[in-house]
Design an enzyme around this catalytic site. Structure first.
Site, short mmCIF file in Angstrom:
data_model
loop_
_atom_site.label_atom_id
_atom_site.label_comp_id
_atom_site.label_asym_id
_atom_site.label_seq_id
_atom_site.Cartn_x
_atom_site.Cartn_y
_atom_site.Cartn_z
N HIS A 224 1.03 -1.61 0.51
CA HIS A 224 -0.04 -0.06 0.08
C HIS A 224 1.26 1.23 -0.10
O HIS A 224 0.72 2.46 -0.02
CB HIS A 224 -0.82 -0.14 1.33
CG HIS A 224 -2.23 0.69 0.72
ND1 HIS A 224 -2.55 1.92 2.40
CD2 HIS A 224 -2.90 1.54 0.48
CE1 HIS A 224 -3.34 2.42 2.02
NE2 HIS A 224 -3.71 2.02 1.04
N LYS A 226 3.45 4.41 -1.39
CA LYS A 226 3.75 5.02 -2.58
C LYS A 226 4.70 6.35 -2.41
O LYS A 226 4.99 7.63 -0.88
CB LYS A 226 2.03 6.57 -2.27
CG LYS A 226 0.43 6.05 -2.40
CD LYS A 226 0.38 4.94 -1.10
CE LYS A 226 -1.34 4.88 -2.00
NZ LYS A 226 -2.24 4.28 -0.09
N ASP A 231 16.40 10.73 -8.40
CA ASP A 231 18.19 11.54 -7.95
C ASP A 231 18.50 11.73 -6.41
O ASP A 231 19.54 11.98 -6.25
CB ASP A 231 18.14 12.93 -8.66
CG ASP A 231 18.78 12.96 -9.84
OD1 ASP A 231 18.17 12.42 -11.04
OD2 ASP A 231 18.09 14.02 -10.50
N HIS A 402 -9.05 11.19 2.68
CA HIS A 402 -8.91 9.51 1.89
C HIS A 402 -7.10 10.48 3.17
O HIS A 402 -6.92 9.58 3.20
CB HIS A 402 -7.80 9.48 0.08
CG HIS A 402 -7.73 7.99 0.30
ND1 HIS A 402 -6.25 7.88 -0.06
CD2 HIS A 402 -7.86 6.68 0.34
CE1 HIS A 402 -5.77 7.23 -0.35
NE2 HIS A 402 -7.17 6.05 0.15
N LYS A 404 -4.64 9.97 5.44
CA LYS A 404 -4.22 9.66 6.90
C LYS A 404 -2.66 10.17 7.62
O LYS A 404 -2.05 10.19 7.44
CB LYS A 404 -3.43 8.10 7.15
CG LYS A 404 -4.38 6.88 5.85
CD LYS A 404 -3.50 7.50 4.19
CE LYS A 404 -4.19 6.62 3.24
NZ LYS A 404 -5.81 6.51 2.98
N ASP A 409 -0.38 17.93 20.02
CA ASP A 409 -0.26 19.06 20.27
C ASP A 409 1.21 19.77 19.86
O ASP A 409 1.90 20.57 20.62
CB ASP A 409 0.64 18.37 21.86
CG ASP A 409 0.53 17.99 22.92
OD1 ASP A 409 -0.99 17.77 22.57
OD2 ASP A 409 0.69 16.97 24.05
#
Length: 484
Positions: A224, A226, A231, A402, A404, A409
């Site tokens: 899952h 990404k 470079d 979507h 996450k 604080d």
């Protein structure tokens, strides 16, 4: 004769279910909640449940999937041991005073995941798909040596083809381009879609591809992550996949609200290492060998400290979930959470419930529409429980949420690919950036507050007034929550 055959088949299925149930309880040693969920599936839908279990229920063997001799060449293990010793002794040179306050969390990730703490990074936050992909395209066009690109979902729609055209152009100009995608997330793709890319010198690999037509025995264990590294100097990590829906062009979802980070600085070392580990696992012929060009000298372009933390079903511990829990435990004032799915296990739920009951300002934001109905109704049941503990629940109304993200604080935060559910904690291969920086954390908190203006607040009275149909959906989804 027909009756006899049916009786034999029925008896065989019953016996198979008994053996599967015994395997679940005595051999696989799952946690109790997932065991009971699978027992329900096996006994209430015995024929279909058997095949569902074969596809989704079998555990992944705990073996070393990710290997790379470059870790020794770089000296990662020595660096990890050095950081752990200095943090334990109180002699580590934290460039920022607030980061030192999270030394226990940093030590946890070092010991639990080998996640090096890097300092002096520069972070750019994207909460809009168009801005993120425009920046990515500019960075691709500036690439001189290599482009490493990994997505769970890579669609060859207008956006995907635009990126692919840019990658082909770079490959034709002697830039080494490698593309890794997940077989399930990108199930419409096959190697035949990349003939021009491969002819230009590009390389493409698939994570856990199916060896059988229409059936993938590792269907439940997906990559899952990404990740993009260009470079060895610019990197991307976060929630956006490649597809037009992530630009807000899907009518079903509308505007797509997500969070992604663009990184510069020494955090590129562990991010690059993560990509190479994933690539070499998937590659049969094109393993990446250590080369200094993948790990260039990093200028001090910022002030942000962070750790790149990964987790997966091949590991003994649930590293990202453990990091989430530690953030909750150390919170003193507030905890802001954005997640498309809120299906916590008992440890996460109890930690958040205790925080809310302790007077900490706990706010959870979820989407107003499901992309997976069972998951949505399970989410709704859990946030309903959190209301009783004093948490505030916000339903994002401006499209699909979507992202996450957790912020604590105004000092620490995390952004990445891991949702708050059993699938992300135990089944998927995930990666998150844990950030120790007041400026970045405050910016993320401000984005949360802006999203509150585009959300409706769910009160306890509103939740208790839900219809009998909704209660039924919640109850059914809650039973299956451990295996969703």
């Amino acid at each position: 004769m027909t009756v006899t055959i049916i009786s034999v088949l029925t008896a065989a299925i019953f016996i198979i279910n008994i053996f599967l149930a015994a395997a679940l309880v005595f051999l696989e040693r799952r946690d109790a909640s997932s065991t009971w969920a699978w027992l329900l599936v096996l006994f209430f839908i015995p024929i279909a449940g058997f095949f569902v279990y074969l596809l989704l229920g079998r555990k992944l063997r705990k073996k070393k999937l990710f290997k790379w001799e470059g870790r020794e060449r770089i000296g990662i293990e020595n660096l990890i041991a050095h950081q752990m010793n200095e943090i334990h002794d109180g002699t580590f040179d934290f460039h920022d005073g607030n980061t030192k306050d999270y030394s226990n969390l940093i030590y946890l990730h070092l010991r639990n995941n080998g996640a090096l703490l890097t300092q002096n990074n520069h972070v750019k936050i994207f909460n809009d798909g168009r801005e993120k992909f425009e920046a990515l395209m500019r960075d691709i066009e500036q690439a001189n040596d290599h482009i490493h690109i990994q997505y769970y979902i890579f669609r060859l729609d207008h956006l995907g083809n635009r990126i692919m055209d840019a990658l082909i152009a770079k490959a034709n100009n002697d830039v080494k381009v490698r593309l890794l995608y997940d077989d399930m997330g990108s199930r419409s793709l096959s190697k035949r879609h990349f003939k021009e890319f491969i002819a230009a010198g590009g390389e493409v690999e698939t994570f856990f591809p199916s060896k059988l037509p229409l059936i993938n025995p590792r269907l439940n264990y997906r990559n899952h992550r990404k990740i993009v590294v260009i470079d060895g100097k610019v990197g991307y990590i976060g929630g956006f996949n490649v597809g037009e829906e992530y630009l807000g062009l899907n009518r079903r979802f509308g505007y797509w609200r997500d969070t992604h980070l663009r990184l510069e600085g020494p955090a590129l070392y562990p991010l690059q290492t993560r990509f190479i580990l994933d690539w070499n696992q998937a590659s049969a012929r094109h393993d990446i060998e250590y080369d200094e060009v993948y790990f260039p000298q990093q200028p001090e372009t910022g002030t942000t400290s962070m750790q790149i933390v990964s987790s997966g079903p091949d590991e003994e511990w649930e590293q990202i979930k453990d990091g989430y829990l530690k953030l909750i435990h150390v919170a003193r004032e507030y905890i802001y959470i954005q997640t498309p799915y809120f299906i916590p296990d008992a440890s996460f739920y109890d930690a958040l419930r205790i925080a809310a009951l302790s007077g900490i300002d706990v706010r959870i934001m979820i989407p107003n529409k499901p992309d997976h109905p069972f998951v949505y109704w399970a989410t709704f049941s859990y946030v309903g429980q959190m209301l009783r503990a004093g948490a505030r629940i916000f339903i994002y109304e401006n499209g699909f949420l979507h992202t996450k993200m957790i912020v604590v604080d105004d000092e620490a935060s995390t952004v990445g690919t891991a949702n708050i559910d059993v699938r992300s904690f135990k089944l998927n291969f995930e990666v998150n950036a844990f950030i120790y920086d007041e400026k970045v954390s405050m910016e993320l908190a401000d984005l949360f507050k802006q999203d509150m203006e585009l959300s409706s607040e769910l009160t306890h009275e509103m939740y208790m007034a839900r219809t009998g149909m909704i209660k039924t959906k919640e109850s059914i989804a809650r039973l299956l929550a451990p295996i969703l």
